[in-house]
Design a protein around this motif. Structure first.
Motif, PDB file in Angstrom:
ATOM      1  N   ASN A   1       5.285   3.010  -8.716  1.00  0.00           N
ATOM      2  CA  ASN A   1       5.690   1.371  -9.575  1.00  0.00           C
ATOM      3  C   ASN A   1       5.343   0.267  -9.509  1.00  0.00           C
ATOM      4  O   ASN A   1       4.487  -0.307  -9.856  1.00  0.00           O
ATOM      5  N   ARG A   2       5.147  -0.173  -7.951  1.00  0.00           N
ATOM      6  CA  ARG A   2       4.573  -1.191  -7.606  1.00  0.00           C
ATOM      7  C   ARG A   2       3.524  -1.000  -7.672  1.00  0.00           C
ATOM      8  O   ARG A   2       2.627  -2.496  -8.165  1.00  0.00           O
ATOM      9  N   VAL A   3       2.640   0.006  -7.000  1.00  0.00           N
ATOM     10  CA  VAL A   3       1.489  -0.164  -6.894  1.00  0.00           C
ATOM     11  C   VAL A   3       1.009  -0.346  -8.799  1.00  0.00           C
ATOM     12  O   VAL A   3      -1.031  -1.214  -9.358  1.00  0.00           O
ATOM     13  N   ASN A   4       1.237   0.148  -9.691  1.00  0.00           N
ATOM     14  CA  ASN A   4       0.901   0.275 -11.055  1.00  0.00           C
ATOM     15  C   ASN A   4       1.573  -1.046 -11.634  1.00  0.00           C
ATOM     16  O   ASN A   4       0.265  -2.059 -12.316  1.00  0.00           O
ATOM     17  N   GLU A   5       2.642  -1.436 -11.220  1.00  0.00           N
ATOM     18  CA  GLU A   5       2.573  -2.949 -11.893  1.00  0.00           C
ATOM     19  C   GLU A   5       2.363  -4.132 -11.222  1.00  0.00           C
ATOM     20  O   GLU A   5       1.943  -4.881 -12.105  1.00  0.00           O
ATOM     21  N   LYS A   6       1.281  -3.604 -10.444  1.00  0.00           N
ATOM     22  CA  LYS A   6       0.891  -5.445  -9.475  1.00  0.00           C
ATOM     23  C   LYS A   6      -0.481  -5.055  -9.886  1.00  0.00           C
ATOM     24  O   LYS A   6      -1.454  -6.011  -9.550  1.00  0.00           O
ATOM     25  N   GLN A   7      -0.850  -3.771 -10.200  1.00  0.00           N
ATOM     26  CA  GLN A   7      -1.949  -4.035 -10.497  1.00  0.00           C
ATOM     27  C   GLN A   7      -3.495  -3.924  -9.270  1.00  0.00           C
ATOM     28  O   GLN A   7      -4.256  -4.906  -9.480  1.00  0.00           O
ATOM     29  N   TRP A   8      -3.416  -3.819  -8.758  1.00  0.00           N
ATOM     30  CA  TRP A   8      -3.634  -3.736  -7.177  1.00  0.00           C
ATOM     31  C   TRP A   8      -5.521  -3.175  -6.787  1.00  0.00           C
ATOM     32  O   TRP A   8      -6.250  -3.515  -7.036  1.00  0.00           O
ATOM     33  N   LEU A   9      -5.393  -1.960  -8.095  1.00  0.00           N
ATOM     34  CA  LEU A   9      -6.413  -1.389  -8.076  1.00  0.00           C
ATOM     35  C   LEU A   9      -7.341  -1.671  -8.722  1.00  0.00           C
ATOM     36  O   LEU A   9      -8.734  -1.559  -8.996  1.00  0.00           O
ATOM     37  N   GLU A  10      -6.621  -1.957 -10.239  1.00  0.00           N
ATOM     38  CA  GLU A  10      -7.772  -2.677 -10.700  1.00  0.00           C
ATOM     39  C   GLU A  10      -7.926  -4.362 -10.584  1.00  0.00           C
ATOM     40  O   GLU A  10      -9.525  -4.622 -10.560  1.00  0.00           O
ATOM     41  N   LYS A  11      -7.754  -4.886  -9.542  1.00  0.00           N
ATOM     42  CA  LYS A  11      -7.259  -6.218  -9.348  1.00  0.00           C
ATOM     43  C   LYS A  11      -8.946  -6.200  -7.689  1.00  0.00           C
ATOM     44  O   LYS A  11      -9.524  -6.977  -7.226  1.00  0.00           O
ATOM     45  N   TRP A  12      -8.413  -4.961  -7.026  1.00  0.00           N
ATOM     46  CA  TRP A  12      -9.409  -4.780  -6.155  1.00  0.00           C
ATOM     47  C   TRP A  12      -9.725  -3.588  -5.909  1.00  0.00           C
ATOM     48  O   TRP A  12      -9.125  -2.515  -5.448  1.00  0.00           O
ATOM     49  N   PRO A  13     -10.537  -2.879  -6.795  1.00  0.00           N
ATOM     50  CA  PRO A  13     -11.421  -1.336  -7.083  1.00  0.00           C
ATOM     51  C   PRO A  13     -11.966  -0.640  -5.994  1.00  0.00           C
ATOM     52  O   PRO A  13     -11.616   0.982  -5.986  1.00  0.00           O
ATOM     53  N   LYS A  14     -12.659  -1.785  -4.325  1.00  0.00           N
ATOM     54  CA  LYS A  14     -11.997  -1.036  -3.726  1.00  0.00           C
ATOM     55  C   LYS A  14     -11.434   0.051  -2.839  1.00  0.00           C
ATOM     56  O   LYS A  14     -11.375   0.416  -1.830  1.00  0.00           O
ATOM     57  N   LEU A  15     -10.246  -0.541  -3.254  1.00  0.00           N
ATOM     58  CA  LEU A  15      -8.766   0.018  -2.273  1.00  0.00           C
ATOM     59  C   LEU A  15      -8.428   1.502  -3.097  1.00  0.00           C
ATOM     60  O   LEU A  15      -8.954   2.191  -3.784  1.00  0.00           O
ATOM     61  N   HIS A  16      -8.195   2.222  -2.085  1.00  0.00           N
ATOM     62  CA  HIS A  16      -7.811   4.049  -2.355  1.00  0.00           C
ATOM     63  C   HIS A  16      -6.123   4.019  -1.631  1.00  0.00           C
ATOM     64  O   HIS A  16      -5.656   3.464  -0.579  1.00  0.00           O
ATOM     65  N   LEU A  17      -5.736   4.767  -2.058  1.00  0.00           N
ATOM     66  CA  LEU A  17      -4.361   5.278  -2.175  1.00  0.00           C
ATOM     67  C   LEU A  17      -3.792   6.181  -1.292  1.00  0.00           C
ATOM     68  O   LEU A  17      -5.361   6.634  -0.499  1.00  0.00           O
ATOM     69  N   SER A  18      -3.186   6.081  -0.078  1.00  0.00           N
ATOM     70  CA  SER A  18      -3.178   6.695   1.746  1.00  0.00           C
ATOM     71  C   SER A  18      -1.685   7.207   1.097  1.00  0.00           C
ATOM     72  O   SER A  18      -0.708   6.373   1.349  1.00  0.00           O
ATOM     73  N   THR A  19      -1.447   8.524   1.613  1.00  0.00           N
ATOM     74  CA  THR A  19      -0.277   9.533   1.718  1.00  0.00           C
ATOM     75  C   THR A  19       0.593   9.884   3.320  1.00  0.00           C
ATOM     76  O   THR A  19       0.959  10.191   3.237  1.00  0.00           O
TER      77      THR A  19
END
Length: 201
Positions: free
Chosen positions: A183-201
């Protein structure tokens, strides 16, 4: 201008010497006149009973901007100031600090939180320190705080290794519910603002 791939070359070198992550972060902060000014303001409000740090996006976004080679800093939605005082549980100090910070820098939304009492809201066992409290934050790269010392040196407190921050990872912290993380990733639009980021679990 250096490429993102060249930046990764620097990361490989830093991985062999973790202290270089601290040095790199310190350099980024020192080069940012606006952030240094804000740190100076926060420093002036610190007391012996509570040392104020600026945390989360204030630090994290600076690194992400650098990885993306943005010419201008991404605007801060808010500025998180944290401290750890297990002797005082009331909100008076937090509100007083927020009021003064807002007075001096009204363009920002300031949030001041005593991490020693946040466990009650989060349903956790009592935190032992600021670093311990940050180790419960939903994504690991956010769990970092800085403050300016009296000798103008910068103290950096981090709950996790800094490698993933400089790798452009957004890493789920298993101490929190995974949906909160998403929810935080989507609401804060991190991947849109910084498109070279990648999610990691």
């Amino acid at each position: 201008m250096a490429s993102f791939n060249n930046a990764r070359g620097d990361i490989t070198r830093m991985r062999n010497n973790p202290n270089e992550y601290l040095e790199k972060l310190t350099k980024l902060l020192v080069q940012d006149e606006n952030r240094i000014q804000l740190l100076q303001t926060v420093q002036a409000l610190s007391r012996s009973s509570y040392r104020l740090y600026v945390a989360a996006g204030f630090v994290r976004n600076l690194v992400w901007d650098s990885l993306h080679q943005y010419q201008f800093s991404t605007p801060l939605n808010d500025i998180d100031v944290v401290y750890f005082d297990d002797q005082v549980e009331g909100l008076e100090i937090q509100r007083t600090i927020e009021k003064e910070l807002s007075k001096q820098h009204p363009r920002y939304h300031w949030q001041v939180k005593n991490q020693a009492v946040m466990h009650t809201r989060n349903g956790d066992k009592p935190y032992k320190s600021l670093q311990d409290a940050m180790s419960y934050w939903p994504e690991k790269e956010t769990a970092i705080a800085v403050r300016l010392l009296d000798n103008d040196q910068i103290e950096i407190v981090h709950a996790f290794e800094l490698e993933s921050l400089f790798e452009g990872d957004v890493t789920y912290n298993s101490k929190r519910d995974y949906q909160i993380f998403l929810n935080r990733v989507n609401e804060k639009q991190w991947l849109e603002k910084w498109p070279k980021l990648h999610l990691s679990t």
